[in-house]
Design a protein around this motif. Structure first.
Motif, PDB file in Angstrom:
ATOM      1  N   ILE A  42       0.824  -1.222   0.000  1.00  0.00           N
ATOM      2  CA  ILE A  42       0.000   0.000   0.000  1.00  0.00           C
ATOM      3  C   ILE A  42       0.851   1.262   0.000  1.00  0.00           C
ATOM      4  N   ASN A  43       2.137   1.141   0.333  1.00  0.00           N
ATOM      5  CA  ASN A  43       3.022   2.297   0.374  1.00  0.00           C
ATOM      6  C   ASN A  43       3.752   2.553  -0.939  1.00  0.00           C
ATOM      7  N   LEU A  44       3.562   1.696  -1.934  1.00  0.00           N
ATOM      8  CA  LEU A  44       4.257   1.887  -3.207  1.00  0.00           C
ATOM      9  C   LEU A  44       3.778   3.163  -3.885  1.00  0.00           C
ATOM     10  N   LYS A  45       4.733   3.872  -4.470  1.00  0.00           N
ATOM     11  CA  LYS A  45       4.393   5.089  -5.201  1.00  0.00           C
ATOM     12  C   LYS A  45       3.746   4.686  -6.526  1.00  0.00           C
ATOM     13  N   ALA A  46       2.557   5.191  -6.766  1.00  0.00           N
ATOM     14  CA  ALA A  46       1.761   4.789  -7.930  1.00  0.00           C
ATOM     15  C   ALA A  46       2.330   5.347  -9.235  1.00  0.00           C
ATOM     16  N   GLY A  47       2.011   4.646 -10.325  1.00  0.00           N
ATOM     17  CA  GLY A  47       2.315   5.141 -11.657  1.00  0.00           C
ATOM     18  C   GLY A  47       3.723   4.903 -12.154  1.00  0.00           C
ATOM     19  N   LYS A  48       4.543   4.198 -11.387  1.00  0.00           N
ATOM     20  CA  LYS A  48       5.915   3.934 -11.799  1.00  0.00           C
ATOM     21  C   LYS A  48       6.214   2.446 -11.714  1.00  0.00           C
ATOM     22  N   LYS A  49       7.212   2.037 -12.481  1.00  0.00           N
ATOM     23  CA  LYS A  49       7.713   0.676 -12.348  1.00  0.00           C
ATOM     24  C   LYS A  49       8.392   0.550 -10.991  1.00  0.00           C
ATOM     25  N   ALA A  74      20.867   7.473 -13.550  1.00  0.00           N
ATOM     26  CA  ALA A  74      20.035   8.362 -14.377  1.00  0.00           C
ATOM     27  C   ALA A  74      18.968   7.581 -15.149  1.00  0.00           C
ATOM     28  N   ALA A  75      19.300   6.384 -15.586  1.00  0.00           N
ATOM     29  CA  ALA A  75      18.335   5.569 -16.333  1.00  0.00           C
ATOM     30  C   ALA A  75      17.227   5.023 -15.433  1.00  0.00           C
ATOM     31  N   PHE A  76      17.472   4.997 -14.121  1.00  0.00           N
ATOM     32  CA  PHE A  76      16.516   4.445 -13.165  1.00  0.00           C
ATOM     33  C   PHE A  76      15.768   5.521 -12.376  1.00  0.00           C
ATOM     34  N   LYS A  77      15.967   6.796 -12.713  1.00  0.00           N
ATOM     35  CA  LYS A  77      15.380   7.864 -11.894  1.00  0.00           C
ATOM     36  C   LYS A  77      13.852   7.871 -11.889  1.00  0.00           C
ATOM     37  N   ASP A  78      13.229   7.262 -12.904  1.00  0.00           N
ATOM     38  CA  ASP A  78      11.767   7.197 -12.951  1.00  0.00           C
ATOM     39  C   ASP A  78      11.220   5.841 -12.510  1.00  0.00           C
TER      40      ASP A  78
END
Length: 159
Positions: A42-49, A74-78
């Protein structure tokens, strides 16, 4: 006779564990931040891998892969990165200072302890480090155990 039966049971258990597949959907979990606060699905930030990495501070493969993750940050920032360990809290900052200075302070990186030792029976890794990349919807996109995980995750993220 009893010893043969016991051996057979133990052998079948290990064969089934080795042949087990990683969960195709993100399993339910609760791990703990270094300050003791729980983190669960439930704590996962939504909308991202979401990238889950099981590591051990003394594992040379984990050290190399964490260093490579830091180099390619840098490739993992999102991507939400959850680094999970069974190690004691006092050794974890030393691990990051030695192999990936500053990675544990990045805004999308959360370092967690597996205090109840649920990662291995829940995610079924075959060796350290184990990496699981899940879609924002919780579908397994990529799995890797041992060396080469960061390169594999990079290729999957770029798709």
């Amino acid at each position: 006779m009893k010893s043969r039966l016991l051996f057979a049971v133990i052998f079948l258990f290990f064969v089934s564990v080795v042949n087990a597949q990683q969960p195709a959907a993100l399993p339910l979990f609760t791990f703990y931040k270094l300050d003791g606060k729980p983190v669960s699905n439930i704590n996962l930030k939504a909308g991202k891998k979401n990238l889950f990495i099981l590591f051990d501070c003394t594992c040379e493969h984990c050290q190399r892969e964490t260093k490579l993750l830091n180099t390619n940050y840098a490739a993992f920032k999102d991507v939400n990165i959850y680094m999970i360990t069974l190690d004691e809290a006092y050794i974890i900052p030393k691990f990051f200072d030695s192999y990936a200075k500053g990675l544990n302070a990045k805004p999308n990186v959360t370092v967690l302890q597996d205090k109840k030792q649920i990662f291995i029976p829940t995610f079924l890794p075959s060796m350290y480090p184990a990496m699981y990349l899940y879609s924002p919807q919780g579908k397994l996109l990529a799995y890797n155990a041992g060396d080469g995980g960061i390169k594999k995750m990079l290729k999957t993220i770029k798709k």
